[in-house]
Design a protein around this motif. Sequence first.
Motif, PDB file in Angstrom:
ATOM      1  N   ALA A 812      40.464  38.035  41.450  1.00  0.00           N
ATOM      2  CA  ALA A 812      40.812  39.430  41.745  1.00  0.00           C
ATOM      3  C   ALA A 812      39.566  40.315  41.757  1.00  0.00           C
ATOM      4  N   GLU A 815      37.575  39.874  44.989  1.00  0.00           N
ATOM      5  CA  GLU A 815      38.259  40.473  46.134  1.00  0.00           C
ATOM      6  C   GLU A 815      38.199  42.001  46.071  1.00  0.00           C
ATOM      7  N   LYS A 819      36.352  44.264  48.846  1.00  0.00           N
ATOM      8  CA  LYS A 819      37.146  45.234  49.611  1.00  0.00           C
ATOM      9  C   LYS A 819      36.556  46.646  49.520  1.00  0.00           C
ATOM     10  N   ILE A 856      45.733  43.563  45.488  1.00  0.00           N
ATOM     11  CA  ILE A 856      44.834  42.413  45.285  1.00  0.00           C
ATOM     12  C   ILE A 856      45.177  41.656  44.004  1.00  0.00           C
TER      13      ILE A 856
END
Length: 881
Positions: A812, A815, A819, A856
């Motif tokens: 997580a 990501e 992002k 996410i």
Amino acid sequence: MNKKFMIIDGSSLIFRAFYAIRNLTTKDGIFTNGVYGFLNMYYRVVDEYKPDNICVVFDKSAPTFRHEDYEAYKGHRDKAPSELSSQFGILKDILNSLNVKFEEQDGYEADDIAGTLAKKAQEENYDTILVTGDKDYLQLVDENIKVLLTRRGITDVDEYNEESVEEKYELKPIQLIDVKGLMGDPSDNIPGVPGVGEKTALKLIREYDSIENVYANIDNISGKALKKKLEENETLAYLSKKLGTIFLEVPMDIDIEKYKIEEPNYEELKEKYEKLEFNSFIKKLPTEEIEYEEDFEYVFIKDSSKILDKLKKSKKDFAFHLFYNGSNYIHSKPEILSFKIIGEEKVYIYILKDEKELLDFKEIFENNSITKLSYDLKSDIYYLLRNGIDLKVPYEDLTVAEYLIDPSKNSYDIDKTAKLYLNRDLFSNEEIFGKGKKKKNLADIEEEQLGNYIGMYMSVTEDLRKTLTEIIEERQMHDLYFNVELPLIKVLASMEVEGFEVDAGYLTDLGDKFNEEILELEEKIYEDAGMEFNINSPKQLGEVLFDKLQLPVIKKTKTGYSTDAEVLDKLKGSHKIIERILRYRTVKKLTTTYIDGLIKLIGEDGRIHSTFNQTIAVTGRISSIDPNLQNIPVKTEEGRLIRKAFVAGEGKKLVDADYSQIELRVLAHLANDEVMLQFFKEGLDIHRKTASEVFNVDFDKVTSLDRSNAKAVNFGIVYGIGDYSLSQDLNITRKEAREYIENYLNTYKGIKKYMEEIVEVGKEQGYVETIMHRRRYIPELNSKNFNIRGFGERVALNTPIQGSAADIIKIAMIEVYNKLKEKNLKSKLILQVHDELIIEATEDEVEEVTNLLKEIMENAVKLKVDLKVDINIGDSWYESK
């Protein structure tokens, strides 16, 4: 002079150490307090008495011949806690590496074996030293046998010879058996004569020499009541004497020479001490001179363009590293930048005149067609990010690779890694720089020595790559290494660079408030005590509580009365001074450890920059130091107030996302437990529902205490908790704790089955895995020793659960970080604590960041039960949590 034979009662010492040294465990939860205490005593007495021969004796769990004479012998004793019993096997394993023989035998106790050995040693003209915490050994004292008896704690001892025993008891050592026959021994459930205590027993034996003579002169005993007790319990008196007599004829094939002290296996000991985190014992081991190998040529470069040109022209992968002074790179600056082009011999060493010179190399570091290789890459990335350089993938870190291969190490040092995987000898950091106050800086090292050190560092970095990567691939950890752990390095380095803004003024005001309360408490404590004294001095506090105020003594240490938290907790309600002292300690710790400590760590930018550790926890969890942000108090309101000091920057908010009960969800997934899966799918409060099922209470009648206890059981099962630890946590009896655990496993039968099956998988494979194939090898599972095997079983259960939770939050984090960059958001990920992520978001991005975080984190992986995230927003960590 006679030779000396030392016999150590291993069972007695490890037992005493277990209770004297509380809460000593390794980072991965191995209880070591008993073993640590034993070894402290071992090294002390061996160094002081310098025996020629040595043997350690142990009890066995099987019944002894005494149980045949008296079935209730030791019958009231509870089974040793698993946290203690698991340490016997660890100790015996260490004794093997020390080349120290140990003896144990079915049907006999440790003192019987010790007595038999002492008798044989005496026949062969040895002087014997018995080391124990058991006073029964005093009966063995004679002109050739002395006893070292632990008094308080584990290393404080009294030495007894014939003279000192007779001076203390006014009896010969052998007569102490008769004293015990009359007074009995509650600890061993030896009955004695009911109503006869030590004082009376000593008086009778001093007058009549033995139990036999007491009864031969029974008519002369003064006092009708005493005479009646003796007459009615004559059988018990003789039985008790027999039970308390150390048996000196244990059937053993004794060769005293077998116990002659031998040179230990230092290599094995070092490995075992490192695993147990016994750093003080590692220092006792001898070091040896080693020769160093070279397969490189070092070159000091003054013009950065020369290195850059070579790197550009070669278009090859390269190894690099930034060397700095000090133990923490965040509070240091890079001094040397070094490169080695893969496949070439030269190592280029560039001494940085200014940190900003790193920008000269921005192009090569941000080249995504070349692999950048390092050992301890996070410190490198930190310096690059700090100077506006975004190290592009692909990059590799051999420290992280080794961590994945063997996560059980305490630290990863390139010299040890080179020896283990390449059989190459390198200078250690300590050999080059020294340690302590005399530790040198890079600038203090002669050029030739510095060149050789850095040259070897870079050469080994290159050579390790192939070896470690092959192991990673063989173990199917390619995805974990390249797609999780390596990308995570940059995420953590970025969080270190960003830091967390701290309101220093608020912290100072809070500190002032606490200091005012401390002064008020001091005055009230002095008033309660009737005098002024140093409240922080355990010795002075003990004298006030137990001598002046006459409060009941709970525990003593080698320096006097114990005034630790456990003792004060037991004294609650006995005097108003106790609650005030406890409050004083709480506020004092908050002030000194947290407020003062945090203020010192605030940087010039008004932010605290913690160091995040990726290669510490054996389960894969991330930790932090300087400060340990995961340890900011949350259990008390005052502790939580400290979180108010951690704030969002101007025009920003903190968005705090926390996984809800992730470890229990992972457990339900791995165990495929239909009951727990259903509870989660129904959205029930899992702790309340567990309380209802385990304690047989209607769901709507579950109290907050029931829920709290069920929560302890829920998470205790995840950690492989035993009845002893659970009883301590909940302040209940071990019997109640056992019932809780049994009821839990009867409720969640899938979990019970999983616990059994994962142990078998671990035994067959030699390891267990997380959902991302993070491995932990568990050789303990196949140990012949029950206690070591028990530890292995707890690890086999715990690792896939905790490790999988760690995998999920790491996925997580990567990501989320990517992002935020991909969307060109100004918001930054600044903190990870256990199952919680915090983003410092600009006010105009809060909504987008909140949605991004939730999306996410809840979809990081797919489990049989949904992942749930709780999100809060605030101006401070206190508000957002």
